[in-house]
Structure formats: structure tokens, C-alpha cells
Design a protein around this motif. Structure first.
Motif, short mmCIF file in Angstrom:
data_model
loop_
_atom_site.label_atom_id
_atom_site.label_comp_id
_atom_site.label_asym_id
_atom_site.label_seq_id
_atom_site.Cartn_x
_atom_site.Cartn_y
_atom_site.Cartn_z
N ASN A 1 -4.59 14.14 1.74
CA ASN A 1 -5.75 14.76 2.40
C ASN A 1 -6.53 13.82 3.31
O ASN A 1 -7.28 14.30 4.16
CB ASN A 1 -6.70 15.35 1.35
CG ASN A 1 -6.06 16.51 0.62
OD1 ASN A 1 -5.27 17.25 1.18
ND2 ASN A 1 -6.39 16.66 -0.64
N ASP A 2 -6.39 12.53 3.11
CA ASP A 2 -7.20 11.60 3.91
C ASP A 2 -6.43 10.40 4.44
O ASP A 2 -7.00 9.37 4.76
CB ASP A 2 -8.42 11.15 3.13
CG ASP A 2 -8.07 10.35 1.87
OD1 ASP A 2 -6.89 10.30 1.50
OD2 ASP A 2 -9.00 9.79 1.27
N ARG A 3 -5.13 10.52 4.57
CA ARG A 3 -4.27 9.42 5.01
C ARG A 3 -4.72 8.86 6.36
O ARG A 3 -4.85 7.66 6.53
CB ARG A 3 -2.82 9.88 5.06
CG ARG A 3 -1.83 8.79 5.32
CD ARG A 3 -0.40 9.30 5.20
NE ARG A 3 -0.08 9.56 3.81
CZ ARG A 3 0.23 10.76 3.31
NH1 ARG A 3 0.28 11.81 4.09
NH2 ARG A 3 0.50 10.90 2.03
N ASP A 4 -5.00 9.74 7.31
CA ASP A 4 -5.42 9.28 8.64
C ASP A 4 -6.76 8.55 8.57
O ASP A 4 -6.95 7.53 9.24
CB ASP A 4 -5.51 10.45 9.62
CG ASP A 4 -4.14 11.03 9.95
OD1 ASP A 4 -3.13 10.30 9.84
OD2 ASP A 4 -4.09 12.21 10.33
N THR A 5 -7.66 9.04 7.75
CA THR A 5 -8.97 8.40 7.58
C THR A 5 -8.80 7.01 6.97
O THR A 5 -9.46 6.06 7.38
CB THR A 5 -9.89 9.27 6.70
OG1 THR A 5 -10.01 10.55 7.30
CG2 THR A 5 -11.25 8.64 6.53
N VAL A 6 -7.92 6.91 6.00
CA VAL A 6 -7.65 5.62 5.35
C VAL A 6 -7.09 4.62 6.37
O VAL A 6 -7.51 3.47 6.42
CB VAL A 6 -6.69 5.79 4.15
CG1 VAL A 6 -6.21 4.44 3.64
CG2 VAL A 6 -7.36 6.58 3.05
N CYS B 1 0.84 -1.19 0.00
CA CYS B 1 0.00 0.00 0.00
C CYS B 1 0.88 1.25 0.00
O CYS B 1 1.68 1.45 0.90
CB CYS B 1 -0.92 -0.01 1.23
SG CYS B 1 -2.11 1.32 1.19
N HIS B 2 0.72 2.08 -0.99
CA HIS B 2 1.55 3.28 -1.14
C HIS B 2 0.94 4.47 -0.39
O HIS B 2 0.65 5.51 -0.96
CB HIS B 2 1.72 3.62 -2.62
CG HIS B 2 2.50 2.61 -3.38
ND1 HIS B 2 3.88 2.52 -3.30
CD2 HIS B 2 2.10 1.63 -4.23
CE1 HIS B 2 4.29 1.52 -4.07
NE2 HIS B 2 3.24 0.97 -4.64
N LEU B 3 0.77 4.32 0.91
CA LEU B 3 0.16 5.36 1.73
C LEU B 3 0.95 6.66 1.75
O LEU B 3 0.41 7.70 2.11
CB LEU B 3 0.02 4.87 3.17
CG LEU B 3 -1.19 4.01 3.46
CD1 LEU B 3 -1.11 3.48 4.88
CD2 LEU B 3 -2.47 4.78 3.25
N ASP B 4 2.20 6.61 1.38
CA ASP B 4 3.03 7.81 1.40
C ASP B 4 2.79 8.72 0.20
O ASP B 4 3.20 9.87 0.21
CB ASP B 4 4.51 7.41 1.43
CG ASP B 4 4.91 6.61 0.21
OD1 ASP B 4 4.19 5.65 -0.14
OD2 ASP B 4 5.95 6.92 -0.40
N LEU B 5 2.11 8.23 -0.82
CA LEU B 5 1.92 9.01 -2.04
C LEU B 5 1.00 10.22 -1.81
O LEU B 5 0.13 10.21 -0.93
CB LEU B 5 1.36 8.14 -3.16
CG LEU B 5 2.26 7.01 -3.64
CD1 LEU B 5 1.60 6.25 -4.79
CD2 LEU B 5 3.63 7.53 -4.05
N GLU B 6 1.19 11.23 -2.60
CA GLU B 6 0.43 12.48 -2.50
C GLU B 6 -1.08 12.25 -2.60
O GLU B 6 -1.86 12.99 -2.01
CB GLU B 6 0.90 13.44 -3.60
CG GLU B 6 0.30 14.82 -3.52
CD GLU B 6 0.70 15.58 -2.26
OE1 GLU B 6 -0.10 16.43 -1.81
OE2 GLU B 6 1.79 15.34 -1.72
N ALA B 7 -1.49 11.23 -3.31
CA ALA B 7 -2.92 10.94 -3.45
C ALA B 7 -3.61 10.72 -2.11
O ALA B 7 -4.82 10.93 -1.98
CB ALA B 7 -3.11 9.71 -4.34
N PHE B 8 -2.86 10.32 -1.10
CA PHE B 8 -3.41 10.09 0.23
C PHE B 8 -3.21 11.28 1.17
O PHE B 8 -3.60 11.21 2.34
CB PHE B 8 -2.78 8.85 0.87
CG PHE B 8 -3.20 7.57 0.23
CD1 PHE B 8 -4.46 7.04 0.43
CD2 PHE B 8 -2.31 6.88 -0.59
CE1 PHE B 8 -4.84 5.85 -0.16
CE2 PHE B 8 -2.68 5.69 -1.19
CZ PHE B 8 -3.95 5.17 -0.98
#
Length: 69
Positions: A16-21, A7-14
Motif C-alpha cells: 500500500n505504501d511502497r512508492d511512499t517508502v 530491504c524486503h520492499l517486495d513483501l506484501e507489507a509494503f
């Protein structure tokens, strides 16, 4: 408990909502997540990101899409 192996959680796409994910994944039983690197230039940022949570696991690597021809 589940372990997400890619899972590429570090990418810019996440950004705004990384914590929610992360909360959503954990409520669904995903305890640990392997976060693979894709470019050498981002490894230090990725390592710092994974260091923020003991359930995020660093995997330094190079993705073929980002390799120079």
C-alpha cells in the motif's frame, strides 16, 4: 549517497505504501537498495520488481525460515 543493503520492499507489507517508502528513503539520502529474495518461488516476481528501477538491486537467496525441514 547511501546504499541500503537489506530491504524486503517486495513483501506484501509494503504493497500500500511502497512508492511512499521509496520516496522517503531517497529524500533521506538512500539512493540504492538491495532487495533480497527469501523463497525460490518468488524470484521471478522479485526480478520483475527490481527491473522497474535501476536503483533496486536483486539478490536471489533463500531465507532459513522458509526452508523445508
Amino acid at each position: 549517497q547511501l546504499f541500503d543493503t537489506h530491504c524486503h520492499l517486495d513483501l506484501e507489507a509494503f504493497a500500500n505504501d511502497r512508492d511512499t517508502v521509496l520516496v522517503s528513503a531517497r529524500t533521506r539520502g538512500v539512493r540504492d537498495i538491495l532487495v533480497p529474495g527469501v523463497e525460490r518461488r518468488t524470484w521471478s516476481e522479485l526480478a520483475a520488481f527490481c527491473a522497474t528501477d535501476t536503483h533496486l538491486h536483486l539478490a536471489l537467496g533463500l531465507h532459513p525460515v522458509f526452508l523445508e525441514s
